[in-house]
Scaffold this motif. Structure first.
Motif, PDB file in Angstrom:
ATOM      1  N   ALA A 133       4.833  34.951  -4.572  1.00  0.00           N
ATOM      2  CA  ALA A 133       4.515  36.069  -3.415  1.00  0.00           C
ATOM      3  C   ALA A 133       4.030  37.250  -3.972  1.00  0.00           C
ATOM      4  N   ALA A 134       4.752  37.563  -5.188  1.00  0.00           N
ATOM      5  CA  ALA A 134       4.335  39.015  -5.770  1.00  0.00           C
ATOM      6  C   ALA A 134       3.025  38.705  -6.467  1.00  0.00           C
ATOM      7  N   ILE A 135       2.713  37.489  -6.953  1.00  0.00           N
ATOM      8  CA  ILE A 135       1.393  37.226  -7.597  1.00  0.00           C
ATOM      9  C   ILE A 135       0.324  37.393  -6.147  1.00  0.00           C
ATOM     10  N   LEU A 136       0.546  37.039  -5.414  1.00  0.00           N
ATOM     11  CA  LEU A 136      -0.219  36.944  -4.147  1.00  0.00           C
ATOM     12  C   LEU A 136      -0.313  38.496  -3.582  1.00  0.00           C
ATOM     13  N   VAL A 137       0.601  39.239  -3.605  1.00  0.00           N
ATOM     14  CA  VAL A 137       0.549  40.701  -3.351  1.00  0.00           C
ATOM     15  C   VAL A 137      -0.304  41.352  -4.364  1.00  0.00           C
ATOM     16  N   SER A 138      -0.422  41.073  -5.556  1.00  0.00           N
ATOM     17  CA  SER A 138      -1.023  41.515  -6.597  1.00  0.00           C
ATOM     18  C   SER A 138      -2.769  41.353  -6.373  1.00  0.00           C
ATOM     19  N   ARG A 139      -2.639  40.205  -5.637  1.00  0.00           N
ATOM     20  CA  ARG A 139      -4.130  39.903  -5.425  1.00  0.00           C
ATOM     21  C   ARG A 139      -4.681  40.179  -4.099  1.00  0.00           C
ATOM     22  N   LEU A 140      -3.989  40.958  -3.187  1.00  0.00           N
ATOM     23  CA  LEU A 140      -4.251  41.511  -1.883  1.00  0.00           C
ATOM     24  C   LEU A 140      -5.840  42.038  -2.208  1.00  0.00           C
ATOM     25  N   GLY A 141      -6.741  41.714  -1.332  1.00  0.00           N
ATOM     26  CA  GLY A 141      -8.103  42.366  -1.401  1.00  0.00           C
ATOM     27  C   GLY A 141      -9.201  41.550  -2.310  1.00  0.00           C
ATOM     28  N   ARG A 142      -8.334  40.580  -3.343  1.00  0.00           N
ATOM     29  CA  ARG A 142      -9.196  39.732  -4.146  1.00  0.00           C
ATOM     30  C   ARG A 142      -9.398  38.331  -3.628  1.00  0.00           C
ATOM     31  N   LEU A 143      -8.098  37.765  -2.929  1.00  0.00           N
ATOM     32  CA  LEU A 143      -8.369  36.632  -2.255  1.00  0.00           C
ATOM     33  C   LEU A 143      -8.308  36.721  -0.989  1.00  0.00           C
ATOM     34  N   PRO A 144      -8.903  35.604  -0.132  1.00  0.00           N
ATOM     35  CA  PRO A 144      -9.075  35.487   1.225  1.00  0.00           C
ATOM     36  C   PRO A 144      -7.670  35.666   1.913  1.00  0.00           C
ATOM     37  N   MET A 145      -7.439  36.348   2.994  1.00  0.00           N
ATOM     38  CA  MET A 145      -6.077  36.680   3.641  1.00  0.00           C
ATOM     39  C   MET A 145      -5.564  35.209   4.311  1.00  0.00           C
ATOM     40  N   GLU A 146      -6.480  34.535   4.713  1.00  0.00           N
ATOM     41  CA  GLU A 146      -5.865  33.044   5.111  1.00  0.00           C
ATOM     42  C   GLU A 146      -5.317  32.240   4.079  1.00  0.00           C
ATOM     43  N   LYS A 147      -5.879  32.330   2.808  1.00  0.00           N
ATOM     44  CA  LYS A 147      -5.261  31.604   1.491  1.00  0.00           C
ATOM     45  C   LYS A 147      -3.752  32.336   1.527  1.00  0.00           C
ATOM     46  N   ILE A 148      -3.827  33.565   1.391  1.00  0.00           N
ATOM     47  CA  ILE A 148      -2.688  34.111   1.097  1.00  0.00           C
ATOM     48  C   ILE A 148      -1.488  33.880   2.212  1.00  0.00           C
ATOM     49  N   GLU A 149      -1.943  33.928   3.469  1.00  0.00           N
ATOM     50  CA  GLU A 149      -1.059  33.538   4.480  1.00  0.00           C
ATOM     51  C   GLU A 149      -0.490  32.128   4.542  1.00  0.00           C
ATOM     52  N   ALA A 150      -1.292  31.055   4.012  1.00  0.00           N
ATOM     53  CA  ALA A 150      -0.914  29.735   4.054  1.00  0.00           C
ATOM     54  C   ALA A 150      -0.134  29.726   3.010  1.00  0.00           C
ATOM     55  N   GLU A 151      -0.229  30.152   1.681  1.00  0.00           N
ATOM     56  CA  GLU A 151       0.794  30.159   0.636  1.00  0.00           C
ATOM     57  C   GLU A 151       2.071  30.617   0.816  1.00  0.00           C
ATOM     58  N   ILE A 152       2.137  31.783   1.856  1.00  0.00           N
ATOM     59  CA  ILE A 152       3.308  32.524   2.100  1.00  0.00           C
ATOM     60  C   ILE A 152       4.062  31.575   2.985  1.00  0.00           C
ATOM     61  N   ALA A 153       3.376  31.077   3.884  1.00  0.00           N
ATOM     62  CA  ALA A 153       4.273  30.229   4.826  1.00  0.00           C
ATOM     63  C   ALA A 153       4.849  29.001   3.970  1.00  0.00           C
ATOM     64  N   TYR A 154       4.298  28.511   2.971  1.00  0.00           N
ATOM     65  CA  TYR A 154       4.812  27.393   2.342  1.00  0.00           C
ATOM     66  C   TYR A 154       5.884  27.995   1.385  1.00  0.00           C
ATOM     67  N   LEU A 155       5.840  29.000   0.677  1.00  0.00           N
ATOM     68  CA  LEU A 155       6.749  29.636  -0.217  1.00  0.00           C
ATOM     69  C   LEU A 155       7.831  30.079   0.617  1.00  0.00           C
ATOM     70  N   ARG A 156       7.764  30.415   2.049  1.00  0.00           N
ATOM     71  CA  ARG A 156       8.845  30.515   2.728  1.00  0.00           C
ATOM     72  C   ARG A 156       9.906  29.670   2.984  1.00  0.00           C
ATOM     73  N   ILE A 157       9.468  28.392   2.772  1.00  0.00           N
ATOM     74  CA  ILE A 157      10.363  27.168   3.081  1.00  0.00           C
ATOM     75  C   ILE A 157      11.544  27.354   1.883  1.00  0.00           C
ATOM     76  N   GLY A 158      11.019  27.457   0.753  1.00  0.00           N
ATOM     77  CA  GLY A 158      12.162  27.554  -0.355  1.00  0.00           C
ATOM     78  C   GLY A 158      12.888  28.777  -0.358  1.00  0.00           C
ATOM     79  N   LEU A 159      12.274  29.906   0.202  1.00  0.00           N
ATOM     80  CA  LEU A 159      12.770  31.098   0.148  1.00  0.00           C
ATOM     81  C   LEU A 159      13.983  30.785   1.205  1.00  0.00           C
ATOM     82  N   GLU A 160      13.951  30.424   2.480  1.00  0.00           N
ATOM     83  CA  GLU A 160      15.021  30.329   3.275  1.00  0.00           C
ATOM     84  C   GLU A 160      15.967  29.313   3.046  1.00  0.00           C
TER      85      GLU A 160
END
Length: 187
Positions: A133-160
């Motif tokens: 997620a930190a890597i995704l945050v470092s890419r805000l503005g460079r990656l499409p928001m849809e991609k970031i949101e999809a990856e965050i949704a998947y990462l949230r599973i392991g986090l929880e």
């Protein structure tokens, strides 16, 4: 191979800078690839030395990306630099060669001193989730928001499933940064 690390540098005035950075490791060769513009790059070009810190406290990664850069430091042993106090290990390095690039120069470094401070016991899924997620945050503005949101949704599973207090705190910082970006608010 890319190792997710915390790089500490100093400017000529001795002011420290802490930044998460993927270090490229190929055998014994290490390459630091900071984007232009960056304080890390400026400091490296000024002093030609850095400390690569190996750390399992994901709050440092998330914190540096969300304006929390006040982490305890100790003096390096062989270079004029600083070591992250919470590092499990660190390598003190100096530049041996630079390959210029207008976006992301390659700084080839050699290790002049290494220290192991504590054993690495591995990452749990929540720590991995925070790092990604930190890597995704470092890419805000460079990656499409849809991609970031999809990856965050998947990462949230392991986090929880596996997060402790540190991981939960770091995740909250990162999600707040994404929310601020989406609404156009500053930190």
């Amino acid at each position: 191979m890319i190792q997710e690390t915390i790089v500490t540098t100093r400017n000529l005035s001795g002011e420290a800078h802490i930044a998460p950075m993927g270090i490229h490791a190929n055998g014994g060769e290490l390459v630091i690839l900071p984007f232009r513009p960056s304080t890390t790059l400026d400091n490296l070009l000024e002093t030609r030395v850095a400390v690569i810190n190996y750390c399992d406290d994901v709050r440092v990664f998330a914190g540096c990306l969300t304006g929390r850069r006040d982490w305890p430091l100790n003096c390096a042993e062989k270079i004029k630099g600083q070591v992250l106090a919470g590092a499990l290990a660190h390598s003190e390095v100096e530049i041996v060669r630079i390959e210029e690039d207008s976006v992301r120069p390659k700084l080839f470094v050699k290790t002049v001193h290494e220290v192991n401070h504590a054993p690495f016991r591995g990452f749990n899924r929540a720590q991995y989730s925070v790092l990604e997620a930190a890597i995704l945050v470092s890419r805000l503005g460079r990656l499409p928001m849809e991609k970031i949101e999809a990856e965050i949704a998947y990462l949230r599973i392991g986090l929880e499933k596996t997060a402790g207090d540190r991981e939960t705190e770091a995740w909250g910082w990162l999600m707040a940064a994404i929310d601020r970006f989406k609404t156009g608010r500053s930190a």
